[in-house]
Write a protein that holds these residues in place. Structure first.
Motif, PDB file in Angstrom:
ATOM      1  N   VAL A 175      47.353  27.851  41.380  1.00  0.00           N
ATOM      2  CA  VAL A 175      46.766  28.660  42.463  1.00  0.00           C
ATOM      3  C   VAL A 175      46.268  29.995  41.891  1.00  0.00           C
ATOM      4  CG1 VAL A 175      47.324  29.941  44.588  1.00  0.00           C
ATOM      5  CG2 VAL A 175      48.123  27.578  44.290  1.00  0.00           C
ATOM      6  N   VAL A 176      47.091  30.608  41.048  1.00  0.00           N
ATOM      7  CA  VAL A 176      46.682  31.874  40.431  1.00  0.00           C
ATOM      8  C   VAL A 176      45.407  31.662  39.619  1.00  0.00           C
ATOM      9  CG1 VAL A 176      47.345  33.649  38.741  1.00  0.00           C
ATOM     10  CG2 VAL A 176      49.048  32.760  40.365  1.00  0.00           C
ATOM     11  N   GLU A 177      45.370  30.592  38.859  1.00  0.00           N
ATOM     12  CA  GLU A 177      44.184  30.324  38.022  1.00  0.00           C
ATOM     13  C   GLU A 177      42.929  30.113  38.861  1.00  0.00           C
ATOM     14  OE1 GLU A 177      44.228  27.706  34.441  1.00  0.00           O
ATOM     15  OE2 GLU A 177      46.258  27.323  35.118  1.00  0.00           O
ATOM     16  N   ILE A 178      43.032  29.266  39.887  1.00  0.00           N
ATOM     17  CA  ILE A 178      41.838  28.963  40.689  1.00  0.00           C
ATOM     18  C   ILE A 178      41.365  30.214  41.428  1.00  0.00           C
ATOM     19  CG2 ILE A 178      40.896  27.618  42.621  1.00  0.00           C
ATOM     20  CD1 ILE A 178      42.645  25.289  41.816  1.00  0.00           C
ATOM     21  N   LEU A 179      42.310  30.953  42.011  1.00  0.00           N
ATOM     22  CA  LEU A 179      41.893  32.150  42.750  1.00  0.00           C
ATOM     23  C   LEU A 179      41.281  33.190  41.820  1.00  0.00           C
ATOM     24  CD1 LEU A 179      44.639  32.807  45.473  1.00  0.00           C
ATOM     25  CD2 LEU A 179      42.211  32.349  45.827  1.00  0.00           C
ATOM     26  N   THR A 180      41.748  33.226  40.593  1.00  0.00           N
ATOM     27  CA  THR A 180      41.178  34.168  39.634  1.00  0.00           C
ATOM     28  C   THR A 180      39.769  33.710  39.222  1.00  0.00           C
ATOM     29  OG1 THR A 180      43.415  34.584  38.826  1.00  0.00           O
ATOM     30  CG2 THR A 180      41.616  35.336  37.418  1.00  0.00           C
ATOM     31  N   ASN A 181      39.640  32.424  38.910  1.00  0.00           N
ATOM     32  CA  ASN A 181      38.334  31.899  38.455  1.00  0.00           C
ATOM     33  C   ASN A 181      37.273  31.937  39.552  1.00  0.00           C
ATOM     34  OD1 ASN A 181      39.571  31.302  36.083  1.00  0.00           O
ATOM     35  ND2 ASN A 181      39.795  29.109  36.483  1.00  0.00           N
ATOM     36  N   GLU A 182      37.681  31.664  40.781  1.00  0.00           N
ATOM     37  CA  GLU A 182      36.709  31.492  41.876  1.00  0.00           C
ATOM     38  C   GLU A 182      36.621  32.719  42.786  1.00  0.00           C
ATOM     39  OE1 GLU A 182      34.888  28.814  41.704  1.00  0.00           O
ATOM     40  OE2 GLU A 182      36.139  27.994  40.094  1.00  0.00           O
ATOM     41  N   LYS A 183      37.271  33.796  42.367  1.00  0.00           N
ATOM     42  CA  LYS A 183      37.414  34.981  43.238  1.00  0.00           C
ATOM     43  C   LYS A 183      36.090  35.431  43.868  1.00  0.00           C
ATOM     44  CE  LYS A 183      39.119  39.774  42.878  1.00  0.00           C
ATOM     45  NZ  LYS A 183      39.887  39.906  44.100  1.00  0.00           N
ATOM     46  N   GLN A 184      35.087  35.636  43.050  1.00  0.00           N
ATOM     47  CA  GLN A 184      33.834  36.218  43.576  1.00  0.00           C
ATOM     48  C   GLN A 184      33.185  35.319  44.621  1.00  0.00           C
ATOM     49  OE1 GLN A 184      31.436  37.203  40.198  1.00  0.00           O
ATOM     50  NE2 GLN A 184      32.319  39.252  40.071  1.00  0.00           N
ATOM     51  N   ARG A 185      33.106  34.041  44.295  1.00  0.00           N
ATOM     52  CA  ARG A 185      32.449  33.112  45.218  1.00  0.00           C
ATOM     53  C   ARG A 185      33.237  33.014  46.536  1.00  0.00           C
ATOM     54  NH1 ARG A 185      33.317  27.965  46.313  1.00  0.00           N
ATOM     55  NH2 ARG A 185      34.650  27.643  44.497  1.00  0.00           N
ATOM     56  N   LEU A 186      34.551  32.944  46.422  1.00  0.00           N
ATOM     57  CA  LEU A 186      35.365  32.821  47.637  1.00  0.00           C
ATOM     58  C   LEU A 186      35.259  34.084  48.490  1.00  0.00           C
ATOM     59  CD1 LEU A 186      38.505  31.037  46.113  1.00  0.00           C
ATOM     60  CD2 LEU A 186      36.759  30.029  47.589  1.00  0.00           C
ATOM     61  N   GLU A 187      35.255  35.241  47.836  1.00  0.00           N
ATOM     62  CA  GLU A 187      35.146  36.500  48.583  1.00  0.00           C
ATOM     63  C   GLU A 187      33.819  36.564  49.327  1.00  0.00           C
ATOM     64  OE1 GLU A 187      35.913  39.506  45.612  1.00  0.00           O
ATOM     65  OE2 GLU A 187      38.064  39.514  46.121  1.00  0.00           O
ATOM     66  N   LYS A 188      32.773  36.077  48.663  1.00  0.00           N
ATOM     67  CA  LYS A 188      31.445  36.077  49.291  1.00  0.00           C
ATOM     68  C   LYS A 188      31.445  35.123  50.503  1.00  0.00           C
ATOM     69  CE  LYS A 188      26.809  35.727  47.593  1.00  0.00           C
ATOM     70  NZ  LYS A 188      26.040  35.084  46.562  1.00  0.00           N
ATOM     71  N   THR A 189      32.117  34.004  50.331  1.00  0.00           N
ATOM     72  CA  THR A 189      32.144  33.001  51.405  1.00  0.00           C
ATOM     73  C   THR A 189      32.775  33.544  52.681  1.00  0.00           C
ATOM     74  OG1 THR A 189      32.412  31.316  49.718  1.00  0.00           O
ATOM     75  CG2 THR A 189      32.900  30.647  51.960  1.00  0.00           C
ATOM     76  N   ILE A 190      33.875  34.278  52.536  1.00  0.00           N
ATOM     77  CA  ILE A 190      34.560  34.755  53.764  1.00  0.00           C
ATOM     78  C   ILE A 190      34.332  36.253  53.994  1.00  0.00           C
ATOM     79  CG2 ILE A 190      36.319  32.951  53.837  1.00  0.00           C
ATOM     80  CD1 ILE A 190      38.287  34.982  52.604  1.00  0.00           C
ATOM     81  N   ASN A 191      33.528  36.824  53.136  1.00  0.00           N
ATOM     82  CA  ASN A 191      33.133  38.220  53.311  1.00  0.00           C
ATOM     83  C   ASN A 191      34.328  39.177  53.376  1.00  0.00           C
ATOM     84  OD1 ASN A 191      31.179  40.135  53.507  1.00  0.00           O
ATOM     85  ND2 ASN A 191      31.054  40.060  55.753  1.00  0.00           N
ATOM     86  N   GLN A 192      35.284  38.923  52.520  1.00  0.00           N
ATOM     87  CA  GLN A 192      36.387  39.878  52.362  1.00  0.00           C
ATOM     88  C   GLN A 192      37.036  39.702  50.984  1.00  0.00           C
ATOM     89  OE1 GLN A 192      40.276  38.961  54.361  1.00  0.00           O
ATOM     90  NE2 GLN A 192      39.014  37.711  55.726  1.00  0.00           N
ATOM     91  N   GLU A 193      37.727  40.737  50.562  1.00  0.00           N
ATOM     92  CA  GLU A 193      38.403  40.648  49.256  1.00  0.00           C
ATOM     93  C   GLU A 193      39.563  39.656  49.327  1.00  0.00           C
ATOM     94  OE1 GLU A 193      39.809  44.049  47.130  1.00  0.00           O
ATOM     95  OE2 GLU A 193      38.011  45.195  47.652  1.00  0.00           O
ATOM     96  N   VAL A 194      39.762  38.959  48.239  1.00  0.00           N
ATOM     97  CA  VAL A 194      40.882  38.010  48.157  1.00  0.00           C
ATOM     98  C   VAL A 194      41.696  38.390  46.916  1.00  0.00           C
ATOM     99  CG1 VAL A 194      41.556  35.598  47.907  1.00  0.00           C
ATOM    100  CG2 VAL A 194      39.510  36.179  49.226  1.00  0.00           C
ATOM    101  N   THR A 195      42.876  38.954  47.161  1.00  0.00           N
ATOM    102  CA  THR A 195      43.651  39.510  46.046  1.00  0.00           C
ATOM    103  C   THR A 195      45.067  38.953  46.058  1.00  0.00           C
ATOM    104  OG1 THR A 195      42.454  41.558  46.417  1.00  0.00           O
ATOM    105  CG2 THR A 195      44.378  41.698  44.996  1.00  0.00           C
ATOM    106  N   ILE A 196      45.526  38.489  44.916  1.00  0.00           N
ATOM    107  CA  ILE A 196      46.952  38.122  44.821  1.00  0.00           C
ATOM    108  C   ILE A 196      47.717  39.399  44.475  1.00  0.00           C
ATOM    109  CG2 ILE A 196      48.685  36.707  43.680  1.00  0.00           C
ATOM    110  CD1 ILE A 196      46.547  34.727  42.927  1.00  0.00           C
ATOM    111  N   LYS A 197      48.560  39.844  45.403  1.00  0.00           N
ATOM    112  CA  LYS A 197      49.335  41.055  45.119  1.00  0.00           C
ATOM    113  C   LYS A 197      50.608  40.727  44.340  1.00  0.00           C
ATOM    114  CE  LYS A 197      51.326  45.263  46.971  1.00  0.00           C
ATOM    115  NZ  LYS A 197      51.451  46.208  48.066  1.00  0.00           N
ATOM    116  N   TYR A 198      51.291  39.636  44.743  1.00  0.00           N
ATOM    117  CA  TYR A 198      52.562  39.278  44.092  1.00  0.00           C
ATOM    118  C   TYR A 198      52.549  37.862  43.534  1.00  0.00           C
ATOM    119  CZ  TYR A 198      54.698  43.165  46.686  1.00  0.00           C
ATOM    120  OH  TYR A 198      55.014  44.392  47.200  1.00  0.00           O
ATOM    121  N   GLY A 199      53.207  37.698  42.413  1.00  0.00           N
ATOM    122  CA  GLY A 199      53.614  36.390  41.933  1.00  0.00           C
ATOM    123  C   GLY A 199      55.129  36.422  41.858  1.00  0.00           C
TER     124      GLY A 199
END
Ligand code: HSE
Length: 384
Positions: free
Chosen positions: A15-39
């Motif tokens: 999950v950490v890997e995918i969210l890191t790799n796809e961050k920009q596209r996903l943020e654009k899709t839902i028009n908000q920042e997507v940040t993992i604060k904690y692991g």
């Protein structure tokens, strides 16, 4: 959105890997920042430096900045506390925890409704196959009639090895275990409990009723021998671990059992660790979902999609009544092997060496067990 991932094992790290790799596209899709604060996990893995590592899940569920808690530790004790605490703190929850939802889904979904938060759990059934979202959204016009599936990748892998490599159960299990397929508690896979968790979740959403998990009967694959596998093949069948749920007059028939499936049926061609789910609905009729049911990226894909879905407004409804009657599905054709001829109604008979093999007509299991009271025999369900 700020996310806390609790559980940094195979899937959590994916999950950490995918969210890191796809961050920009996903943020654009839902028009908000997507940040993992904690692991959060017992052992620190190699996390990107902006993610705070903690061993204490309370850091995650009590942080007012966290919007979404992702529970990936599994089990039914601490995971339940994490999920209910997160919900009560008004956080959306994403989980892959099939055991917990099968046992305590009613309580958890009720808490989510009361707190007006999302709970998504696509990864709990069929890995990355989008079957739950289909049930809850795309098929909402339909009433489900029947669900049939191969829902446990490990047992399907073992059965495939036994057949293709001519191995017995223990040999195939050792290989599957060596490849990391088998759950920490092997009984979950081998005794059909994992598949029962999954069919319970599918049936609840398909029939819109809560099913008491303890009423589901599951039989595992430990008793399948090479001998029976060879006879099944000769008679045109293949062993599959079938989970099934269907409407019956005043309740739901549901069970999990190793079953001989006609080799021409699509389900019979699902090999290795793949899963399949067939859902028969009233308007759209039969739909089949096929894909990998487990694995880091497969499962993490479903988790990440769920995380992104928490940005949507509409909550999934789980306002279901309790199912009044849960029955095992005992009316079936049966495969019977015995060392002497038996007095049983059959549609196929085959004899080789000292073995007598019968495929019965469709009948109630009771009719067979009563009639063969004193006999020594091996019996399995037959589909179709
Ligand atoms: N043990 C499970 C299986 C993992 O083999 O399908 C995925 O839920």
């Amino acid at each position: 959105m700020k996310i806390g991932v609790v559980g940094l094992g195979t899937v959590g790290y994916g999950v950490v890997e995918i969210l890191t790799n796809e961050k920009q596209r996903l943020e654009k899709t839902i028009n908000q920042e997507v940040t993992i604060k904690y692991g959060c996990g017992l052992e620190e893995v190699d996390l990107p430096e902006e993610i705070i590592y903690t061993k204490d899940y309370h850091d995650v569920i009590n942080d007012p900045e966290v919007d979404v808690v992702v529970e990936l530790i599994g089990g039914t004790t601490i995971a339940k506390d994490i999920i209910l605490s997160a919900i009560n703190n008004k956080k959306h929850v994403v989980t892959a925890n099939k055991a917990l939802l099968a046992h305590d889904g009613k309580e958890i979904f009720k808490a989510a409704k009361e707190n007006d938060v999302h709970i998504f759990y696509e990864a709990s059934v069929g890995g990355g196959i989008p079957v739950l979202v289909s049930q809850k959204e795309s098929l909402i016009a339909n009433n489900t009639k029947e669900i049939v599936g191969i829902l446990n990748g490990t047992t399907n892998f073992i059965l495939t090895l036994m057949e293709n490599e001519n191995l017995d159960f223990d040999e195939a299990l050792t290989i599957a275990d060596g490849l990391g397929y088998v759950e920490a508690n092997p009984a979950l896979d081998l005794d059909g409990i994992d598949a029962a968790h999954k069919i319970c979740i599918l049936a609840q959403n398909g029939f819109h009723q809560y099913i008491d998990f303890d009423k589901i009967k599951a039989v595992g694959i430990r008793n399948i021998t090479k001998t029976d596998m060879d006879y099944a093949k000769k008679l045109g069948y293949r062993f599959k671990m079938i989970a099934q749920a269907k409407e019956v007059n005043d309740g739901i028939g549901i069970d999990v059992a190793p079953t001989l499936v006609n080799r021409n049926e699509l389900v019979a061609s699902v090999m290795d660790s793949y899963n399949v789910v067939e859902i028969d609905n009233d308007y759209v009729n039969n739909i089949i979902y096929y894909g990998r049911g487990a694995g880091r990226y497969v499962t993490a894909s479903a988790v990440v999609s769920d995380i992104i879905k928490t940005s949507q407004q509409e909550k999934w409804s789980h306002d279901y009544p309790d199912c009044q009657h849960v029955y095992p599905i005992t009316k079936s054709k049966y495969y019977i092997r015995a060392s002497k001829p038996l007095d049983v109604d059959y549609e196929t008979y085959y004899s080789e060496k000292a073995d007598h093999i019968y495929i019965t007509h469709e009948m109630e299991l009771d009719e067979i067990t009563t009639r063969l009271n004193d006999e020594d025999y091996v019996i399995f369900k037959v589909r179709g």
